[in-house]
Design a protein around this motif. Sequence first.
Motif, mmCIF file in Angstrom:
data_model
loop_
_atom_site.group_PDB
_atom_site.id
_atom_site.type_symbol
_atom_site.label_atom_id
_atom_site.label_comp_id
_atom_site.label_asym_id
_atom_site.label_seq_id
_atom_site.Cartn_x
_atom_site.Cartn_y
_atom_site.Cartn_z
ATOM 1 N N ASP A 108 0.820 -1.210 0.000
ATOM 2 C CA ASP A 108 0.000 0.000 0.000
ATOM 3 C C ASP A 108 0.860 1.269 0.000
ATOM 4 N N ASP A 109 2.035 1.202 0.629
ATOM 5 C CA ASP A 109 2.897 2.396 0.665
ATOM 6 C C ASP A 109 3.305 2.816 -0.750
ATOM 7 N N ALA A 110 3.573 1.814 -1.602
ATOM 8 C CA ALA A 110 3.936 2.132 -2.993
ATOM 9 C C ALA A 110 2.772 2.798 -3.706
ATOM 10 N N ARG A 111 1.530 2.255 -3.445
ATOM 11 C CA ARG A 111 0.373 2.886 -4.117
ATOM 12 C C ARG A 111 0.148 4.315 -3.605
ATOM 13 N N PHE A 112 0.368 4.512 -2.290
ATOM 14 C CA PHE A 112 0.190 5.850 -1.717
ATOM 15 C C PHE A 112 1.200 6.834 -2.336
ATOM 16 N N ARG A 113 2.425 6.345 -2.479
ATOM 17 C CA ARG A 113 3.448 7.206 -3.083
ATOM 18 C C ARG A 113 3.086 7.553 -4.529
ATOM 19 N N GLU A 114 2.578 6.583 -5.275
ATOM 20 C CA GLU A 114 2.169 6.856 -6.655
ATOM 21 C C GLU A 114 1.060 7.901 -6.689
ATOM 22 N N ALA A 115 0.104 7.763 -5.768
ATOM 23 C CA ALA A 115 -0.982 8.750 -5.710
ATOM 24 C C ALA A 115 -0.426 10.126 -5.346
ATOM 25 N N GLN A 116 0.537 10.145 -4.449
ATOM 26 C CA GLN A 116 1.147 11.419 -4.049
ATOM 27 C C GLN A 116 1.849 12.078 -5.234
ATOM 28 N N LEU A 117 2.529 11.273 -6.030
ATOM 29 C CA LEU A 117 3.218 11.832 -7.209
ATOM 30 C C LEU A 117 2.209 12.284 -8.261
ATOM 31 N N ASP A 118 1.131 11.534 -8.433
ATOM 32 C CA ASP A 118 0.115 11.917 -9.426
ATOM 33 C C ASP A 118 -0.605 13.206 -9.026
ATOM 34 N N ALA A 119 -0.648 13.484 -7.724
ATOM 35 C CA ALA A 119 -1.380 14.671 -7.251
ATOM 36 C C ALA A 119 -0.507 15.917 -7.173
ATOM 37 N N LEU A 120 0.701 15.855 -7.693
ATOM 38 C CA LEU A 120 1.579 17.035 -7.648
ATOM 39 C C LEU A 120 0.970 18.183 -8.442
ATOM 40 N N PRO A 121 1.177 19.418 -8.011
ATOM 41 C CA PRO A 121 0.663 20.567 -8.778
ATOM 42 C C PRO A 121 1.261 20.582 -10.187
ATOM 43 N N SER A 122 0.528 21.189 -11.114
ATOM 44 C CA SER A 122 1.006 21.236 -12.505
ATOM 45 C C SER A 122 2.181 22.206 -12.665
ATOM 46 N N GLY A 123 2.252 23.239 -11.836
ATOM 47 C CA GLY A 123 3.350 24.190 -11.933
ATOM 48 C C GLY A 123 4.669 23.565 -11.530
ATOM 49 N N THR A 124 5.738 23.903 -12.269
ATOM 50 C CA THR A 124 7.053 23.310 -11.993
ATOM 51 C C THR A 124 7.548 23.693 -10.610
ATOM 52 N N ALA A 125 7.478 24.969 -10.254
ATOM 53 C CA ALA A 125 7.996 25.414 -8.959
ATOM 54 C C ALA A 125 7.233 24.775 -7.814
ATOM 55 N N ALA A 126 5.904 24.721 -7.934
ATOM 56 C CA ALA A 126 5.097 24.120 -6.861
ATOM 57 C C ALA A 126 5.410 22.643 -6.717
ATOM 58 N N ALA A 127 5.618 21.943 -7.844
ATOM 59 C CA ALA A 127 5.919 20.507 -7.770
ATOM 60 C C ALA A 127 7.276 20.277 -7.112
ATOM 61 N N VAL A 128 8.259 21.108 -7.450
ATOM 62 C CA VAL A 128 9.591 20.971 -6.842
ATOM 63 C C VAL A 128 9.494 21.237 -5.346
ATOM 64 N N ARG A 129 8.710 22.239 -4.959
ATOM 65 C CA ARG A 129 8.563 22.550 -3.535
ATOM 66 C C ARG A 129 7.894 21.400 -2.787
ATOM 67 N N GLU A 130 6.855 20.787 -3.390
ATOM 68 C CA GLU A 130 6.147 19.676 -2.753
ATOM 69 C C GLU A 130 7.069 18.484 -2.510
ATOM 70 N N LEU A 131 8.054 18.307 -3.379
ATOM 71 C CA LEU A 131 8.933 17.141 -3.290
ATOM 72 C C LEU A 131 10.156 17.379 -2.406
ATOM 73 N N ALA A 132 10.223 18.562 -1.757
ATOM 74 C CA ALA A 132 11.413 18.879 -0.954
ATOM 75 C C ALA A 132 11.595 17.872 0.179
ATOM 76 N N GLU A 133 10.491 17.370 0.754
ATOM 77 C CA GLU A 133 10.590 16.445 1.885
ATOM 78 C C GLU A 133 10.282 14.996 1.475
ATOM 79 N N TYR A 134 10.159 14.748 0.203
ATOM 80 C CA TYR A 134 9.800 13.408 -0.269
ATOM 81 C C TYR A 134 10.988 12.457 -0.097
ATOM 82 N N ASP A 135 10.669 11.244 0.384
ATOM 83 C CA ASP A 135 11.691 10.223 0.613
ATOM 84 C C ASP A 135 11.774 9.335 -0.635
ATOM 85 N N TRP A 136 12.751 9.610 -1.485
ATOM 86 C CA TRP A 136 12.865 8.914 -2.770
ATOM 87 C C TRP A 136 13.317 7.473 -2.560
#
Length: 644
Positions: A105-133
């Motif tokens: 389920d964690d993998a599916r949650f992460r996929e959903a989190q990535l799919d829900a990123l804002p369309s703007g480049t700056a906003a998407a980069v900001r959202e991923l600042a704390e993402y655990d790759w």
Amino acid sequence: MSRYTYGEYYDGPDPLAPPVDLREALDEIGRDVMDGRSPRSALEELMRRGTPSTSGLDELTRRLWERRSRIQRRHNLDGTLQQVRELLDDALRAEKTALFPDPDDDARFREAQLDALPSGTAAAVRELAEYDWRSDEARESYRKIQDLLGQELLESRFQGMKQALRDMTPEDTERIRRMMADLNDLLLAHLRGEDTTDRFRDFMRQHGEFFPENPRNTEELVDALAQRSAAAQRMMNSMSDQQRSELAELMAGAFGDPRLAEQVASLDANLRALRPGEDWTGSARMRGNQPLGLGEGAEAMADLAELDALAEQLAQSYPGARLEDIDLEALSRQLGEDATVDARRLSELERELREQGLLERAPDGSLRLSPKALRRLGQTALKDVVNAAHRQGQRDARTAGAAGEPTGATRPWQFGDTEPWDVPRTVRNAVLRSASTGEVSLDVVDVEVTETEQRARAAVALCVDTSWSMVQDNRWVPMKRTALALHQLITTRFRTDALQLVTFGRHARSVDLAELVGLEGVWEQGTNLHHALLLAGRHLRRHSDAHPVVLVVTDGEPTAHLERDGSAEFHYPPLDRTLRKTVAEVDALAKLGASVSVFMLGEDPRLAEFVDLIARRSGGRVVNPDLDGLGAAVVGDYLRNRRA
């Protein structure tokens, strides 16, 4: 044995380059002056037009604007945003590839989190600042985004920084942040008016590697930084609101350290306070398809600003402008070394024209042709007249009389010459010719004869029509060149003769050569030959011991005469009173022994009828030359009268 190599000379102007051709330049200036321009505007026109061997300011300016247009047509300013978007897409693609095989389920949650990123480049980069790759490849791509932003941010403010920031480490980031903090402290102290000499020296000792310009003091450091910072600001101004907002948000995460962006903002504020005269509000439209990063965009904006500054320098339109003002290093950067050579030669030409005494300052502060320049123009005009006379089959009169006296000049003997030999020069020529043989022998080619001139003097009045029709029908410059040639002949060959130049339009007046050469054509109705002949008669009476010669150049019959109170009465068609007064003055000149020669320009039948009358009453003649032959006709008639 020593071996030598030869190559292009780089250290300054070419020492073997031919000197600037002042005679060619002076002829160009003289032609424009005689056409009605002031000497200053004629000099400026020469600088704009250039010479056959040197591009002028107009051509250099055209090349500047062509380069400017090429930069704007070729590039756009969203290069950094495009690079960030590509790196972000790479990171997302690698991360989703790593998550896809994982069924939890964690993998599916992460996929959903990535799919829900804002369309703007700056906003998407900001959202991923704390993402655990999960994907190492994705983590590396995201880190490249932060490094790219840091490199572009610093490159936009510090020239050449981008290459130095490859493979940044956390220690390098801290070193740059410390440099920025020290730099802002130095600028703030300078802004408060403190003496920063020692502080600047310490700063460069610690951080000099970041400043390839190698400034010598705080002022030079501020100048270099302010130009770059203003260029970066103009680049931001040139973007759309969305692009500007995206970049500003992205830069907050440069190198993953928000303190760096804060230091850059403080730097910009300090530089704007220290250099408010820089262009901080300008912009430029970039409409090409080749993207530029933030650093490259700032460089392009700096190039555009440099091109604009060079265009202003080449325009020479500001008070006190001199060609020495042109920044030759900047010109070489933008247009290449050839343009620098042309600009340097133009500057040398302008300086030599002034230093050689060809242009001088008049009492009213304006520039005018010097006597030396007028002599050179006269030499050229007389040479043209002699060539024209030869083409027309006229014989060159080498002496003005058999019973002559030496003029001080000599010339090679030609068949038919009867002048006395100049023995010293003849022997000298023989010695020089036969020095290599060791035996001196005399040959006919060695002989030089002494030039002589007639003992009699002449009083010459050259009356030239300056009415508007002379300008309108392109007779203005030939008239002036004729006066130049006659003046040169008399002042160099017949120095005892007295020449008076008289111009006549609505009124007539006596002028010197400089006045006539610099005379501008003005709209004025009236051909007051009566007044001109009055002044000519006054000149002849002042030189009553000289042979009188009156020469008139005109393209219209008399339409004005002088009244007793000094006013001029004009009427067209001519009044009988005007014609009677003019003819009466011709008769008065005839009593002084002067014949009036008229050089009629054009084919006006009324003028032809009137000048024929003048010739009959004064014993003179009428000549109807074309414009190219005017000078030869006037000079030839002067020599004919003098021989008579």
